[in-house]
Enzyme design. Structure first.
Site, PDB file in Angstrom:
ATOM      1  N   ILE A  26       0.830  -1.201   0.000  1.00  0.00           N
ATOM      2  CA  ILE A  26       0.000   0.000   0.000  1.00  0.00           C
ATOM      3  C   ILE A  26       0.867   1.254   0.000  1.00  0.00           C
ATOM      4  O   ILE A  26       0.592   2.222  -0.715  1.00  0.00           O
ATOM      5  CB  ILE A  26      -0.954  -0.014   1.208  1.00  0.00           C
ATOM      6  CG1 ILE A  26      -2.014  -1.108   1.030  1.00  0.00           C
ATOM      7  CG2 ILE A  26      -1.624   1.353   1.383  1.00  0.00           C
ATOM      8  CD1 ILE A  26      -2.872  -1.336   2.259  1.00  0.00           C
ATOM      9  N   ASP A  45      11.155   3.926   5.769  1.00  0.00           N
ATOM     10  CA  ASP A  45      10.897   2.497   5.652  1.00  0.00           C
ATOM     11  C   ASP A  45      12.108   1.746   6.187  1.00  0.00           C
ATOM     12  O   ASP A  45      13.229   2.265   6.161  1.00  0.00           O
ATOM     13  CB  ASP A  45      10.650   2.139   4.182  1.00  0.00           C
ATOM     14  CG  ASP A  45      10.066   0.751   4.008  1.00  0.00           C
ATOM     15  OD1 ASP A  45       8.839   0.656   3.904  1.00  0.00           O
ATOM     16  OD2 ASP A  45      10.834  -0.219   4.001  1.00  0.00           O
ATOM     17  N   ASP A  59      13.200   2.661  11.623  1.00  0.00           N
ATOM     18  CA  ASP A  59      12.154   1.865  12.252  1.00  0.00           C
ATOM     19  C   ASP A  59      11.132   2.827  12.847  1.00  0.00           C
ATOM     20  O   ASP A  59      11.471   3.627  13.730  1.00  0.00           O
ATOM     21  CB  ASP A  59      12.776   0.985  13.335  1.00  0.00           C
ATOM     22  CG  ASP A  59      11.777   0.046  14.009  1.00  0.00           C
ATOM     23  OD1 ASP A  59      10.561   0.278  13.900  1.00  0.00           O
ATOM     24  OD2 ASP A  59      12.232  -0.927  14.656  1.00  0.00           O
ATOM     25  N   VAL A  60       9.892   2.757  12.393  1.00  0.00           N
ATOM     26  CA  VAL A  60       8.884   3.718  12.845  1.00  0.00           C
ATOM     27  C   VAL A  60       8.523   3.559  14.312  1.00  0.00           C
ATOM     28  O   VAL A  60       7.901   4.445  14.902  1.00  0.00           O
ATOM     29  CB  VAL A  60       7.605   3.656  11.978  1.00  0.00           C
ATOM     30  CG1 VAL A  60       7.901   4.020  10.541  1.00  0.00           C
ATOM     31  CG2 VAL A  60       6.929   2.298  12.090  1.00  0.00           C
ATOM     32  N   SER A 138      -7.255  -0.739   9.483  1.00  0.00           N
ATOM     33  CA  SER A 138      -7.646  -2.050   8.971  1.00  0.00           C
ATOM     34  C   SER A 138      -9.114  -2.285   9.269  1.00  0.00           C
ATOM     35  O   SER A 138      -9.640  -1.766  10.268  1.00  0.00           O
ATOM     36  CB  SER A 138      -6.816  -3.149   9.633  1.00  0.00           C
ATOM     37  OG  SER A 138      -7.343  -4.439   9.362  1.00  0.00           O
ATOM     38  N   TYR A 151      -3.080  -7.504  16.447  1.00  0.00           N
ATOM     39  CA  TYR A 151      -3.144  -6.673  15.250  1.00  0.00           C
ATOM     40  C   TYR A 151      -4.385  -5.776  15.287  1.00  0.00           C
ATOM     41  O   TYR A 151      -4.308  -4.571  15.035  1.00  0.00           O
ATOM     42  CB  TYR A 151      -3.165  -7.563  14.010  1.00  0.00           C
ATOM     43  CG  TYR A 151      -3.183  -6.816  12.702  1.00  0.00           C
ATOM     44  CD1 TYR A 151      -2.009  -6.298  12.160  1.00  0.00           C
ATOM     45  CD2 TYR A 151      -4.372  -6.631  11.993  1.00  0.00           C
ATOM     46  CE1 TYR A 151      -2.020  -5.619  10.947  1.00  0.00           C
ATOM     47  CE2 TYR A 151      -4.391  -5.957  10.783  1.00  0.00           C
ATOM     48  CZ  TYR A 151      -3.219  -5.446  10.272  1.00  0.00           C
ATOM     49  OH  TYR A 151      -3.246  -4.767   9.067  1.00  0.00           O
ATOM     50  N   THR A 184      -5.804  -7.092   1.569  1.00  0.00           N
ATOM     51  CA  THR A 184      -5.329  -6.429   0.356  1.00  0.00           C
ATOM     52  C   THR A 184      -4.269  -7.294  -0.306  1.00  0.00           C
ATOM     53  O   THR A 184      -3.477  -7.954   0.366  1.00  0.00           O
ATOM     54  CB  THR A 184      -4.737  -5.043   0.714  1.00  0.00           C
ATOM     55  OG1 THR A 184      -5.732  -4.293   1.453  1.00  0.00           O
ATOM     56  CG2 THR A 184      -4.375  -4.258  -0.529  1.00  0.00           C
ATOM     57  N   ASP A 185      -4.267  -7.278  -1.613  1.00  0.00           N
ATOM     58  CA  ASP A 185      -3.367  -8.136  -2.380  1.00  0.00           C
ATOM     59  C   ASP A 185      -1.949  -7.586  -2.356  1.00  0.00           C
ATOM     60  O   ASP A 185      -1.471  -6.980  -3.314  1.00  0.00           O
ATOM     61  CB  ASP A 185      -3.881  -8.260  -3.819  1.00  0.00           C
ATOM     62  CG  ASP A 185      -3.145  -9.316  -4.617  1.00  0.00           C
ATOM     63  OD1 ASP A 185      -2.407 -10.107  -4.010  1.00  0.00           O
ATOM     64  OD2 ASP A 185      -3.318  -9.349  -5.853  1.00  0.00           O
TER      65      ASP A 185
END
Length: 242
Positions: A26, A45, A59-60, A138, A151, A184-185
């Protein structure tokens, strides 16, 4: 929040957007979608390998690392006009098998990632009196899911933070919204993931996964066009949550 140290953004420059998790899935699609609307892109990222105008590996979940990454992007590209937080990961486990470390890591990456990035980017937007933040949540934040407790909890916390930030900064010209994709793919879903199974897809009104490009178009809309929207959640899930 402390005043930004960067210069003001001349109106003749392209707006700068920061995208976390911009290397794949995404996030990579968001980079393309915002560039198509004239944004200059900085990404944060783990890999640091993206198609952005300036990419930083960080690292966020590490607040100091995110602050440093945003400062580097600002120095290279200019003050921040938009933020999209899509960095994250997915794993399934029953509650009995979620370790304390796994629980904390999930929260630090998802809701911590939004918190750290917003703290670093919002001062530029508040100084200018306009801006947009979009968080990728999500559908599991809304509906929950079997074997998805940590999650879903992390993504649900994102929605609470989005609504609180939206209320805090709306009168200063900054909008804060979220998208809540269904499965999501992307590479996050393994080939043998139950979310790819034919019997699951048959339960969806659209009978398919959504694509990263479709989610990115919703993000693009919230950043560029939805000037009337703040504190909202756009569900992008092929009808999984109606």
């Amino acid at each position: 929040m402390s005043a930004p140290t960067s210069r003001r953004w001349p109106v003749t420059e392209a707006p700068v957007a920061v995208v976390t998790g911009g290397a794949s899935g995404i996030g990579a699609a968001v980079v393309t979608a915002l560039r198509d609307r004239g944004h200059t892109i900085g990404t944060i990222d783990l890999s640091g390998e993206t198609r952005a105008d300036h990419a930083v590996a960080a690292d966020v979940s590490d607040g100091a690392a995110v602050a440093g990454a945003v400062a580097e992007i600002r120095a290279e590209l200019g003050p921040i006009a938009a933020l999209v937080t899509s960095a994250g990961y997915y794993e399934m486990a029953p509650v009995s098998q979620i370790s304390a470390q796994a629980w904390q890591r999930m929260l630090r990456v998802h809701v911590g990632g939004l918190f750290h990035a917003a703290r670093a980017c919002l001062p530029d937007m508040l100084e200018r009196g306009s801006g947009a933040v979009v968080a990728v949540a999500s559908e599991l934040a809304v509906g929950g899911g079997d074997h998805d407790a940590h999650y879903a909890a992390a993504k649900g916390a994102i929605l609470g933070l989005v609504r609180s930030l939206a209320a805090e900064v709306a009168d200063r010209g900054v909008r804060v919204n979220a998208v809540a994709p269904g499965p999501t793919d992307t590479p996050l879903l393994a080939v043998d993931s139950p979310w790819r199974a034919a019997d699951y897809l048959e339960t969806l009104p659209l009978r398919r996964l959504v694509t990263p490009a479709e989610v990115a178009r919703c993000v693009q809309y919230l950043v560029c066009d939805a000037t009337f929207s703040t504190g909202d959640v756009v569900n992008v899930n092929a009808g999984a949550v109606i």
